[in-house]
Design a protein around this motif. Structure first.
Motif, PDB file in Angstrom:
ATOM      1  N   VAL A 490      36.720  -6.657  39.127  1.00 36.62           N
ATOM      2  CA  VAL A 490      35.974  -5.396  39.085  1.00 36.62           C
ATOM      3  C   VAL A 490      36.044  -4.829  37.679  1.00 36.62           C
ATOM      4  CG1 VAL A 490      36.380  -4.916  41.536  1.00 36.62           C
ATOM      5  CG2 VAL A 490      37.946  -3.981  39.824  1.00 36.62           C
ATOM      6  N   ASP A 491      35.069  -3.986  37.347  1.00 36.75           N
ATOM      7  CA  ASP A 491      35.043  -3.387  36.007  1.00 36.75           C
ATOM      8  C   ASP A 491      35.869  -2.104  36.004  1.00 36.75           C
ATOM      9  OD1 ASP A 491      31.612  -2.072  36.287  1.00 36.75           O
ATOM     10  OD2 ASP A 491      33.499  -1.329  37.107  1.00 36.75           O
ATOM     11  N   GLU A 492      35.768  -1.345  34.917  1.00 36.22           N
ATOM     12  CA  GLU A 492      36.625  -0.174  34.791  1.00 36.22           C
ATOM     13  C   GLU A 492      36.261   0.928  35.773  1.00 36.22           C
ATOM     14  OE1 GLU A 492      35.773   0.503  30.607  1.00 36.22           O
ATOM     15  OE2 GLU A 492      34.776   2.368  31.195  1.00 36.22           O
ATOM     16  N   ASN A 493      35.091   0.837  36.376  1.00 40.81           N
ATOM     17  CA  ASN A 493      34.711   1.775  37.434  1.00 40.81           C
ATOM     18  C   ASN A 493      34.840   1.151  38.817  1.00 40.81           C
ATOM     19  OD1 ASN A 493      34.017   4.029  35.791  1.00 40.81           O
ATOM     20  ND2 ASN A 493      32.191   2.898  35.150  1.00 40.81           N
ATOM     21  N   LEU A 494      35.588   0.072  38.893  1.00 39.01           N
ATOM     22  CA  LEU A 494      35.917  -0.619  40.147  1.00 39.01           C
ATOM     23  C   LEU A 494      34.710  -1.279  40.799  1.00 39.01           C
ATOM     24  CD1 LEU A 494      38.534   1.869  41.716  1.00 39.01           C
ATOM     25  CD2 LEU A 494      38.838   0.105  39.990  1.00 39.01           C
ATOM     26  N   LYS A 495      33.637  -1.469  40.036  1.00 33.00           N
ATOM     27  CA  LYS A 495      32.468  -2.155  40.590  1.00 33.00           C
ATOM     28  C   LYS A 495      32.676  -3.652  40.461  1.00 33.00           C
ATOM     29  CE  LYS A 495      28.210  -1.464  38.889  1.00 33.00           C
ATOM     30  NZ  LYS A 495      27.706  -2.795  38.501  1.00 33.00           N
ATOM     31  N   PHE A 496      32.393  -4.366  41.523  1.00 28.77           N
ATOM     32  CA  PHE A 496      32.535  -5.816  41.565  1.00 28.77           C
ATOM     33  C   PHE A 496      31.575  -6.416  40.541  1.00 28.77           C
ATOM     34  CE2 PHE A 496      34.079  -9.429  43.981  1.00 28.77           C
ATOM     35  CZ  PHE A 496      33.111 -10.399  43.783  1.00 28.77           C
ATOM     36  N   SER A 508      44.608  -3.934  45.188  1.00 29.60           N
ATOM     37  CA  SER A 508      44.199  -5.218  44.615  1.00 29.60           C
ATOM     38  C   SER A 508      43.611  -5.065  43.220  1.00 29.60           C
ATOM     39  CB  SER A 508      43.179  -5.916  45.532  1.00 29.60           C
ATOM     40  OG  SER A 508      41.935  -5.231  45.527  1.00 29.60           O
ATOM     41  N   VAL A 509      43.135  -3.858  42.859  1.00 33.42           N
ATOM     42  CA  VAL A 509      42.465  -3.702  41.565  1.00 33.42           C
ATOM     43  C   VAL A 509      43.450  -3.532  40.406  1.00 33.42           C
ATOM     44  CG1 VAL A 509      40.461  -2.687  42.703  1.00 33.42           C
ATOM     45  CG2 VAL A 509      42.180  -1.180  41.653  1.00 33.42           C
ATOM     46  N   ILE A 510      44.715  -3.276  40.736  1.00 31.83           N
ATOM     47  CA  ILE A 510      45.703  -3.052  39.665  1.00 31.83           C
ATOM     48  C   ILE A 510      45.958  -4.371  38.947  1.00 31.83           C
ATOM     49  CG2 ILE A 510      48.127  -2.511  39.251  1.00 31.83           C
ATOM     50  CD1 ILE A 510      47.955  -0.397  41.379  1.00 31.83           C
ATOM     51  N   PRO A 511      45.715  -4.439  37.641  1.00 26.31           N
ATOM     52  CA  PRO A 511      45.874  -5.716  36.945  1.00 26.31           C
ATOM     53  C   PRO A 511      47.325  -6.061  36.619  1.00 26.31           C
ATOM     54  CG  PRO A 511      44.983  -4.075  35.445  1.00 26.31           C
ATOM     55  CD  PRO A 511      45.101  -3.411  36.780  1.00 26.31           C
ATOM     56  N   VAL A 512      48.148  -5.034  36.367  1.00 28.61           N
ATOM     57  CA  VAL A 512      49.543  -5.278  36.025  1.00 28.61           C
ATOM     58  C   VAL A 512      50.402  -4.266  36.782  1.00 28.61           C
ATOM     59  CG1 VAL A 512      51.239  -5.546  34.200  1.00 28.61           C
ATOM     60  CG2 VAL A 512      48.823  -5.941  33.700  1.00 28.61           C
ATOM     61  N   LEU A 513      51.241  -4.777  37.685  1.00 27.58           N
ATOM     62  CA  LEU A 513      52.068  -3.900  38.511  1.00 27.58           C
ATOM     63  C   LEU A 513      53.339  -3.557  37.736  1.00 27.58           C
ATOM     64  CD1 LEU A 513      52.314  -2.709  41.405  1.00 27.58           C
ATOM     65  CD2 LEU A 513      53.471  -4.814  42.048  1.00 27.58           C
ATOM     66  N   SER A 514      53.481  -2.290  37.368  1.00 23.26           N
ATOM     67  CA  SER A 514      54.646  -1.900  36.568  1.00 23.26           C
ATOM     68  C   SER A 514      55.855  -1.671  37.475  1.00 23.26           C
ATOM     69  CB  SER A 514      54.337  -0.645  35.756  1.00 23.26           C
ATOM     70  OG  SER A 514      54.587   0.525  36.515  1.00 23.26           O
TER      71      SER A 514
END
Lengths: 541, 88
Positions: A490-496, A508-514
């Motif tokens: 998804v892009d920065e606005n969560l659009k697929f 699921s959209v989180i790219p890096v789980l801190s």
């Protein structure tokens, strides 16, 4: 919208209150609330009926996290094929609120550095947004969900818009006092920040909670179904359809040269009647969670690698370590206060390692020990003494739950399986291995945990509870955000990527789980998406 | 389900906590049935139990330990034990 968990609940509320026509499709039901007029009511194991004994409990009982939620699915309803705990302890809840039915309420913002990209520019897991893009939305969600906390001025855990928290209890003060020589810039404590459900007739009294993975009664911590749904369910522009399991999206190409497509139809099955339902909408938002969302996308578009090459990859979960001991200074002392919401304090800081320091957060948890999993430590004691000792352990236990950053790996992923659930839909295989860094984090946490508990008067044995991958219940990464369609879903606005009307809004959209719990960030992303959709579609109309 | 109160009461004779947990007797068959370790022990007991038989004649010493641990656990998880704590 598909799903009403951490992201879906906030988004449904935001859109409904803005006057948008919203249909939320949820598996399962709205869980019952067990709110009571008595704000400190607490069900004992006997009152809960199961005594803390599940199918896997073994006797003599030893300390473990017990899987006892009545909301857990039956084996033939699960998203994933049967897995051993040691590979991935996959928690699933297919009801309204989703995994937030297990949520302990902890609401921490990601810090500015959590959004900074690590490693080389080719690193495939990078945030396309920064802290400043979410800051306003964090504040909005904190107020919406009644987050308690103090202004602590901690760079690792940014301050927010808080209600006053509960005061530290005697056991917390004991812990702080006994460990004061350890506290400094690299190890510190602060008041826990939790999204509470306020009691009736009380503006600032928070209720108790139980630890994640037990059947947490809704009504104690924020839940969409008890906190926000009541405000919108009677609106004419809002509808929630329970027992509706979405199984597939259909799509049509809108621009052949670029491959752009739109979701033309959502197919769902009525879980009670088996009837197939087809829905068309201007916008489809998938909020089904870190395992279920990629599952649905792969099931819908899996034969088109242009659409799904990145879907399901980089599955992440928080590595965790749990330690417990009984604190001797509390033995034979009267119980002066109730235990509140269990974890009034958090620890934060960095663990020293041979490479870079490892950031962490830890719950300082203490509640009455209702499940006597400590009995094996008293097995040699005569009966009369056992009863005396059990009473001391009951009121004096402390649990430290350490949590660190996940390490994204393309090898950790979900993929479609040949096995099917009772709705004839493919389940997923989960591939997951802890990295060396995550195992090192667990090792370092244990060293610190033992020291902290021993200083606080922890009696031997200081126990380390088994905690398996997946038990962090922070499933992320599988539809990760990115600026680059070759490196994300998804892009920065969560659009697929490639779609005109499909969004994803869950963990699921989180790219890096801190190291920080992701729930508040998921909710802030949802709030931000709500603003974006309202602006986009209201403007276009 | 088999009318099991009689079987449970006889099995509870194994436990020194019998008097504190006898009131829970009607709930125990379901708990045992739902637990993977206890279920086969429970099934064996109800299929073999007669008034003349003692649990020690049906179960091995290790199995007796498991059952005693279970009954002990129940007591310390019960409201009977909780009521001995003076919680504000």
């Amino acid at each position: 919208m598909i799903g009403a968990g951490a992201g879906g609940g906030i988004l449904a509320y935001r859109l409904a209150m803005a006057g948008e026509d919203v249909l939320v499709l949820c598996s399962g039901k709205i869980p019952k609330s067990s709110e009571s007029s008595n704000p400190v009511n607490e069900l004992s194991p006997e009152e809960q009926g199961h005594f803390g004994i599940g199918p896997e409990t073994r006797f003599p009982a030893t300390p473990e996290i017990t899987h006892l939620s009545t909301l857990f699915p039956q084996p033939d309803e699960k998203s994933s094929v049967p897995l051993s705990k040691e590979i991935f302890d996959h928690y699933q809840i297919h009801h309204v609120n989703g995994l937030q039915n297990l949520w302990n309420g902890i609401s921490l913002r990601y810090s500015e550095s959590d959004f900074l990209n690590q490693g080389s520019p080719d690193n495939p897991c990078q945030w396309p947004i920064q802290y400043k893009d979410l800051e306003h939305h964090y504040s909005e969600v904190e107020q919406l969900t009644n987050v308690v906390g103090n202004s602590d001025h901690l760079a690792m855990f940014p301050d927010g818009s808080f209600l006053p928290p509960r005061e530290p209890r005697d056991i917390d003060r004991l812990f702080i006092q006994r460990n004061r020589s350890l506290f400094g810039p690299h190890l510190f404590y602060f008041a826990n920040r939790k999204a509470i459900h306020l009691c009736e007739n009380s503006s600032h009294t928070s209720e108790m909670s139980e630890i994640c993975s037990h059947d947490l009664h809704s009504g104690r911590m924020y839940r969409f179904s008890t906190s926000l749904l009541p405000s919108i369910k009677k609106r004419s522009n809002f509808r929630l359809r329970e027992h509706t399991r979405v199984i597939k999206f259909s799509s049509t190409v809108t621009h052949a040269p670029s491959g752009k497509f739109s979701v033309s139809e959502v197919t769902a099955v009525d879980e009670l009647t088996g009837e197939l339902i087809r829905i068309r909408a201007d916008v489809v938002i998938l909020c089904a969670g870190g395992i279920e969302s990629p599952r649905l996308l792969l099931n819908s578009f899996g034969d088109d690698p242009n659409k799904t090459a990145q879907v399901g990859l980089y599955l992440q979960d928080s590595p965790r370590l749990i330690m417990t001991s009984s604190l001797l200074p509390l033995w034979f002392k009267p119980i002066k206060e109730h235990r509140g919401y269990g974890d009034h304090l958090l620890l934060g800081g960095e663990l020293p390692s041979s490479e870079e320091p490892v950031p962490f957060v830890a719950h300082v948890w203490s509640d009455f020990v209702k499940l006597p999993q400590y009995l094996h430590t008293l097995r040699l004691a005569p009966r009369f003494l056992k009863e005396i000792l059990a009473r001391q352990i009951y009121k004096s236990a402390m649990v430290l739950i350490f949590q660190g950053p996940s390490v994204p790996s393309h090898k950790n992923r979900v993929s479609l399986s040949n096995q099917r659930d009772r709705f004839s839909q493919p389940q997923v295989n989960i591939h997951y291995t802890l990295s060396e860094k995550e195992m090192e984090f667990i090792r370092l946490s244990e060293i610190l945990g033992r020291r902290l508990l021993k200083n606080a008067g922890g009696l031997p044995p200081i126990l380390r509870l088994p905690s398996f991958p997946g038990a962090g219940i922070h499933y992320s990464g599988t539809c990760r955000m990115s600026k680059d369609p070759d490196k994300g879903v998804v892009d920065e606005n969560l659009k697929f990527f490639g779609a005109t009307n499909l969004y994803v809004c869950d963990g699921s959209v989180i790219p890096v789980l801190s190291k920080t719990h992701p729930t508040l960030t998921i909710m802030a992303l949802a709030h931000r998406l709500g603003d974006h959709l309202i602006k986009r579609y209201t403007q276009s109309q | 389900m088999v009318d099991s109160s009689h079987h449970i009461q006889r099995l509870l004779r194994l436990s020194p906590y019998r008097s504190q947990i006898i009131r829970l007797a009607d709930r125990l068959p379901k708990i045992m049935e739902n637990n993977n370790q206890l279920r086969p022990l429970w099934h064996r007991w109800i299929s073999q139990d007669t008034n003349a038989l003692q649990p020690q004649q049906v179960f091995s010493s290790d199995e007796i330990k498991i059952l005693r641990s279970f009954f002990e656990y129940l007591y310390f998880a019960s409201n009977s034990f909780k009521s001995t704590m003076k919680i504000p």
